[in-house]
Scaffold this active site. Structure first.
Site, PDB file in Angstrom:
ATOM      1  N   ASN A  22       0.833  -1.212   0.000  1.00  0.00           N
ATOM      2  CA  ASN A  22       0.000   0.000   0.000  1.00  0.00           C
ATOM      3  C   ASN A  22       0.862   1.254   0.000  1.00  0.00           C
ATOM      4  O   ASN A  22       2.046   1.210   0.336  1.00  0.00           O
ATOM      5  CB  ASN A  22      -0.896   0.027   1.250  1.00  0.00           C
ATOM      6  CG  ASN A  22      -2.081  -0.902   1.161  1.00  0.00           C
ATOM      7  OD1 ASN A  22      -2.737  -1.005   0.132  1.00  0.00           O
ATOM      8  ND2 ASN A  22      -2.359  -1.605   2.261  1.00  0.00           N
ATOM      9  N   CYS A  56      -5.267  -7.831  -3.735  1.00  0.00           N
ATOM     10  CA  CYS A  56      -5.557  -6.592  -4.456  1.00  0.00           C
ATOM     11  C   CYS A  56      -6.266  -6.984  -5.758  1.00  0.00           C
ATOM     12  O   CYS A  56      -5.621  -7.517  -6.669  1.00  0.00           O
ATOM     13  CB  CYS A  56      -4.261  -5.849  -4.754  1.00  0.00           C
ATOM     14  SG  CYS A  56      -4.488  -4.363  -5.736  1.00  0.00           S
ATOM     15  N   ASN A  84      -7.988  -5.111  -8.163  1.00  0.00           N
ATOM     16  CA  ASN A  84      -7.666  -4.322  -9.366  1.00  0.00           C
ATOM     17  C   ASN A  84      -6.228  -4.579  -9.797  1.00  0.00           C
ATOM     18  O   ASN A  84      -5.934  -4.694 -10.997  1.00  0.00           O
ATOM     19  CB  ASN A  84      -7.855  -2.828  -9.072  1.00  0.00           C
ATOM     20  CG  ASN A  84      -9.322  -2.446  -8.960  1.00  0.00           C
ATOM     21  OD1 ASN A  84     -10.164  -2.984  -9.660  1.00  0.00           O
ATOM     22  ND2 ASN A  84      -9.619  -1.533  -8.057  1.00  0.00           N
ATOM     23  N   ASN A 101      -8.348  -9.804   2.198  1.00  0.00           N
ATOM     24  CA  ASN A 101      -8.080  -8.578   2.956  1.00  0.00           C
ATOM     25  C   ASN A 101      -9.379  -8.084   3.600  1.00  0.00           C
ATOM     26  O   ASN A 101     -10.466  -8.477   3.192  1.00  0.00           O
ATOM     27  CB  ASN A 101      -7.419  -7.522   2.063  1.00  0.00           C
ATOM     28  CG  ASN A 101      -8.237  -7.199   0.824  1.00  0.00           C
ATOM     29  OD1 ASN A 101      -9.079  -7.973   0.375  1.00  0.00           O
ATOM     30  ND2 ASN A 101      -8.007  -6.011   0.280  1.00  0.00           N
ATOM     31  N   ASN A 146     -10.542  -1.698   5.184  1.00  0.00           N
ATOM     32  CA  ASN A 146     -11.069  -0.960   4.027  1.00  0.00           C
ATOM     33  C   ASN A 146     -12.559  -0.702   4.274  1.00  0.00           C
ATOM     34  O   ASN A 146     -13.286  -1.642   4.622  1.00  0.00           O
ATOM     35  CB  ASN A 146     -10.881  -1.802   2.762  1.00  0.00           C
ATOM     36  CG  ASN A 146      -9.412  -2.135   2.513  1.00  0.00           C
ATOM     37  OD1 ASN A 146      -8.626  -1.277   2.128  1.00  0.00           O
ATOM     38  ND2 ASN A 146      -9.028  -3.389   2.757  1.00  0.00           N
ATOM     39  N   CYS A 161     -11.655   0.038  -5.519  1.00  0.00           N
ATOM     40  CA  CYS A 161     -10.942  -1.043  -4.811  1.00  0.00           C
ATOM     41  C   CYS A 161     -11.593  -2.354  -5.249  1.00  0.00           C
ATOM     42  O   CYS A 161     -12.767  -2.602  -4.960  1.00  0.00           O
ATOM     43  CB  CYS A 161     -11.068  -0.835  -3.307  1.00  0.00           C
ATOM     44  SG  CYS A 161     -10.275  -2.136  -2.344  1.00  0.00           S
ATOM     45  N   THR A 206     -11.211  -5.617  -4.533  1.00  0.00           N
ATOM     46  CA  THR A 206     -11.708  -6.567  -3.529  1.00  0.00           C
ATOM     47  C   THR A 206     -12.941  -5.992  -2.829  1.00  0.00           C
ATOM     48  O   THR A 206     -13.891  -6.722  -2.542  1.00  0.00           O
ATOM     49  CB  THR A 206     -10.620  -6.863  -2.480  1.00  0.00           C
ATOM     50  OG1 THR A 206     -10.037  -5.627  -2.033  1.00  0.00           O
ATOM     51  CG2 THR A 206      -9.537  -7.761  -3.055  1.00  0.00           C
TER      52      THR A 206
HETATM   53  N1  LIG Z   1      -5.793  -1.319   0.601  1.00  0.00           N
HETATM   54  C1  LIG Z   1      -6.029  -2.748   0.532  1.00  0.00           C
HETATM   55  C2  LIG Z   1      -5.097  -3.384  -0.480  1.00  0.00           C
HETATM   56  C3  LIG Z   1      -5.351  -2.937  -1.888  1.00  0.00           C
HETATM   57  C4  LIG Z   1      -6.721  -3.342  -2.343  1.00  0.00           C
HETATM   58  C5  LIG Z   1      -6.893  -2.961  -3.815  1.00  0.00           C
HETATM   59  N2  LIG Z   1      -7.131  -1.554  -3.992  1.00  0.00           N
HETATM   60  C6  LIG Z   1      -7.954  -3.789  -4.517  1.00  0.00           C
HETATM   61  O1  LIG Z   1      -8.213  -3.457  -5.701  1.00  0.00           O
HETATM   62  O2  LIG Z   1      -8.478  -4.760  -3.951  1.00  0.00           O
HETATM   63  C7  LIG Z   1      -5.752  -3.397   1.878  1.00  0.00           C
HETATM   64  O3  LIG Z   1      -4.845  -2.928   2.576  1.00  0.00           O
HETATM   65  O4  LIG Z   1      -6.438  -4.385   2.194  1.00  0.00           O
END
Ligand SMILES: N[C@@H](CCC[C@H](N)C(=O)O)C(=O)O
Length: 321
Positions: A64, A73, A75, A162, A199, A226, A228
């Site tokens: 991050n 992640c 995307n 996550n 998140n 995001c 996920t």
């Molecule tokens: N910030 C998230 C990790 C990145 C997630 C990403 N943007 C996605 O597309 O899923 C975390 O720390 O869990």
């Protein structure tokens, strides 16, 4: 020494992508904080590392913007999927991630001339111990009003893997995110609920198969999208009757994705489908902990992606006015 990076995005969630055989080649945390600094060519939301794997076609690590490492992640995985598939001359691949090896594949374009990939999102759990999150003595938070967070929004906590806190809104006012920002900043600082941050996404149901999602990301802040979070939001929206569709269109400030939600007993098969756009090649001179961008070679892909954004904005205006 000069290093080659790709600037990539999925739904406007922007990353640097770096491929190496040496997992300890550079100080990834220090480098990521510099790369993501908005003063350095606009920054990014994180760093995607593509590494060798003993059990899959490649391994992905996600750092991050604040230097914290994430287990997944969505995307970013679409961008890694494209990179690995093109490098290997394949349309399918398996990518090792922190908690699972995930299947990825090239997909029919979601918009004219937009490279599109489908990626598995897994594992999924509603058990608070997998987030980790604590709330009274509960083992789950499922479509529940938590007075300490909001008197009206029903929240669900889910890991994919996550951690995500998903709130489903009743209104369509997708312009004021003050409450979401205050709650997310609280949960991502010293608090009694989430030890490592979380998140936080607010979901606005628009049609029986369509939602809008805005996410404040752990380790980053508000991002365009995001992956996920959007996938988790499609799952939670189905489980709580906000939508009733196996394929959910998810609009976000950076574009849109399709999220496939299949359920067999207590098992969920989630697939995230969307763009994998490569916007530029960067040459960066790195001397120990000193960095300077030497050259930026823009691709032509962002021009086409802007047409997709214009289409999405027209759709959203029609759905929310
Ligand atoms: N910030 C998230 C990790 C990145 C997630 C990403 N943007 C996605 O597309 O899923 C975390 O720390 O869990």
């Amino acid at each position: 020494m000069i290093y080659a990076f790709l600037k990539v995005h999925g739904s406007g969630n922007t990353f640097y992508l770096y491929n190496t055989n040496d997992e300890n080649e550079l100080d990834w945390v220090h480098l990521t904080k510099w790369l993501c600094d908005k003063n350095n060519e606009g920054g990014a939301d994180g760093l995607l590392l593509v590494l060798p794997s003993k059990t899959a076609d490649a391994k992905m690590r996600v750092i991050n913007a604040d230097g914290s490492e994430a287990s997944m992640c969505g995307n970013g995985l679409r961008c890694v999927a494209r990179y690995v598939c093109e490098k290997l001359g394949k349309t399918h691949a398996n990518i090792e991630t922190m908690k699972a090896t995930l299947h990825v594949k090239e997909e029919a374009q979601i918009f004219e001339s937009i490279p599109t990939y489908a990626v598995e999102i897994s594992p999924v759990s509603f058990d608070l111990s997998t987030l980790p999150m604590v709330y009274k003595n509960q083992t789950e938070i499922k479509h529940q009003i938590i007075e300490e967070f909001s008197p009206s929004i029903k929240f669900t906590a889910v890991s994919v893997p996550n951690p995500h806190l998903i709130g489903i809104l009743e209104d369509r006012n997708i312009s004021d995110f003050t409450h979401q920002e205050q709650l997310a900043q609280f949960l991502n600082s010293e608090n009694d609920y989430c030890v490592d941050g979380i998140n936080v996404s607010y979901v606005y149901p628009l049609k029986n198969d369509t939602i809008f999602v805005r996410t404040f990301e752990r380790g980053v802040g508000f991002t365009n999208a995001c992956g996920t979070a959007m996938t988790a939001s499609a799952l939670v929206s189905n489980l709580n009757g906000a939508v009733d569709a196996e394929v959910v269109t998810v609009y976000n400030p950076g574009g849109f994705v399709k999220c496939e939600v299949k359920q067999q007993n207590d098992d969920f098969q989630l697939t995230l489908i969307g763009n994998a756009t490569f916007t530029a090649e960067y040459e960066i001179d790195i001397k120990q902990l000193d960095y300077s961008i030497i050259e930026i070679k823009e691709t032509k892909e962002q021009e086409q992606y802007e047409k997709c954004i214009n289409f999405v904005n027209k759709e959203l205006t029609a759905l929310t006015s």
